[in-house]
Design an enzyme around this catalytic site. Structure first.
Site: not given
Ligand code: NAD
Length: 424
Positions: A109
């Site tokens: 990561k």
């Molecule tokens: P993203 O950037 O598309 O969205 C993140 C969201 O979280 C946004 O709506 C943002 O405003 C919100 N956010 C950020 N800080 C916050 C806080 N303190 N309180 C409340 N909301 C908050 O990111 P994503 O790709 O959707 O990833 C979200 C989570 O899922 C992360 O933990 C990431 O590691 C995990 N994840 C993502 C993927 C993927 O394919 N994108 C895969 C596995 C896991």
């Protein structure tokens, strides 16, 4: 006596989970030494010219935890709070996740410590390209394959792929396309990769209800984070009649008991850099009230260590489906389990993303193009298989879902080390 209590980090959480599993399975003590260490921790400081002509130095990370099962794999996050400890924790979770779902990958990561809202698109492009250049051959299509994570997306991946490929000789260039996954479809990306994680979270929830002979119709859910994962899981859940009643992002918390329209909210976010703030189909409430909302399902889909002893006691949902990585710390988890709340753990629940990435990697490697229906049906088959395996360990051992998933993941890695031995 010093009364300062240090805030728990994601690294504390992942180590606590690892140690608990290692004790439970009596992990070989020599292999335990290997798995508690991260193989490589790369920190790069690199200069970028901003739009005003000034130079700024950025700090980027790539942590490679373990590659006994295959090339390192894991996302890149752009966030002001990202540090080496977070990258280490997130890399470890990737090792357990890829092992759990049986992919030929290890775990990594990384990302850059920045808030993308502070930069223009062309600055973000230069930052991403220069970061890729700084990483050099620390990433590679058969060595370490990044993907999108918080605040990065298919555009970021397209810049990274293009930069990496541009540094290679002409004959090697197209063989390097799979250096990242999560690319736009027109640039070697996989149809459906955008929704793969959210679909996987949805499927886990659906399968869990199916095991209880219940459907999703009329179930209420709340989502923390309305980015890639939060939006897509809401899309699929509402498609089966479940009702989104609360949503929180980094800027606002919204509540509407009668249901929030997922499509309208998504359309509201698009021109506002993804923010839900100002949406008129729900009322804004205090952020502190989010976790206590009365609902059936809670989906953390934002950052790590969100469910803690500060708020776990308020949670009314009976199912927590972890879309985010590491959203529940050890104390938060103990409180939830005590209340008989089921937690579908991150390494199982959000594994649709890395499975989709694996499909993209295979597609690029073999020069193939897969159609959406094919991708979604393969994803569903794979995820159902893993869900059932974990479910059977839960039932056999009468243990919680995270313990079951970790036991399966870490036992597989132990087996690989035992079969191969340690060089020399
Ligand atoms: P993203 O950037 O598309 O969205 C993140 C969201 O979280 C946004 O709506 C943002 O405003 C919100 N956010 C950020 N800080 C916050 C806080 N303190 N309180 C409340 N909301 C908050 O990111 P994503 O790709 O959707 O990833 C979200 C989570 O899922 C992360 O933990 C990431 O590691 C995990 N994840 C993502 C993927 C993927 O394919 N994108 C895969 C596995 C896991």
């Amino acid at each position: 006596m010093n009364n300062i209590v240090e805030k728990k980090t994601m690294y504390d959480t992942v180590m606590q989970q690892f140690n608990k599993t290692a004790d439970a399975i009596k992990l070989d003590s020599e292999i335990r030494k290997i798995l508690e260490a991260t193989t490589n921790e790369i920190v790069v400081h690199f200069p970028v010219k901003l739009d005003d002509g000034k130079i700024k130095i950025f700090t980027g990370y790539r942590v490679q935890h373990n590659n006994v099962l295959g090339p390192y794999k894991g996302g890149l996050r752009y966030h002001p709070s990202l540090d080496i400890n977070d990258a280490k924790a997130l890399a470890m979770w990737m090792t357990w996740k890829t092992s759990l779902v049986g992919l030929p990958y290890g775990g990594a990561k990384g990302g850059i410590q920045l808030d993308p809202r502070d930069y223009s698109l062309s600055e973000l492009e230069r930052i991403s390209r220069r970061f890729t250049y700084a990483l050099g051959d620390n990433i590679g299509p058969e060595y370490d394959i990044p993907a999108p994570d918080v605040n990065t997306n298919e555009q970021t991946m397209a810049w990274i792929a293009d930069t990496y490929m541009s540094t290679k000789s002409a004959s090697e260039r197209s063989r390097s396309k799979h250096v990242v996954t999560g690319k736009p479809v027109g640039s070697g990306g996989l149809e459906g990769r955008d929704r793969a994680t959210g679909f996987g979270v949805f499927l886990n929830i659906k399968l869990w209800y199916q095991s209880k002979n219940e459907s999703l119709k009329g179930k209420t859910f709340i989502v923390q984070g309305f980015g890639n994962v939060g939006y897509w899981v809401s899309h699929f859940l509402s498609g089966e009649g479940a009702v989104l009643i609360g949503v929180q992002d980094a800027h606002a918390t919204l509540y509407h008991k009668e249901g929030i329209d997922v499509v309208d909210l998504h359309n509201h976010c698009k021109p506002r850099k993804g923010s839900i703030k100002g949406f008129n189909g729900a009322k804004e409430i205090s952020a502190a009230d989010f976790f206590g909302l009365d609902c059936n399902i809670l989906i953390p889909a934002a950052m790590g260590n969100q469910i803690t002893s500060d708020n776990a006691y308020k949670i009314k949902a009976n199912l927590v489906a972890e879309g985010a990585n590491g959203p529940t710390d050890a104390e938060g988890e103990a409180i939830l389990l005590n209340k008989d709340i089921i937690i579908i753990p991150d390494i199982l629940c959000n594994s649709g993303g890395v499975i989709g990435s694996y499909f993209e990697w295979l597609q690029n490697r073999n020069g193939e193009i897969w159609h959406l229906e094919e991708v979604m049906s393969k994803l569903e088959k794979k995820m159902t298989e893993v869900f059932r395996k974990v479910e059977s360990i839960v039932k056999e051992g009468n243990i919680d879902w995270r313990s079951a998933a970790f036991i399966l993941a870490i036992t597989r890695i132990e087996t690989a080390y035992k079969q191969r031995g340690i060089f020399p």
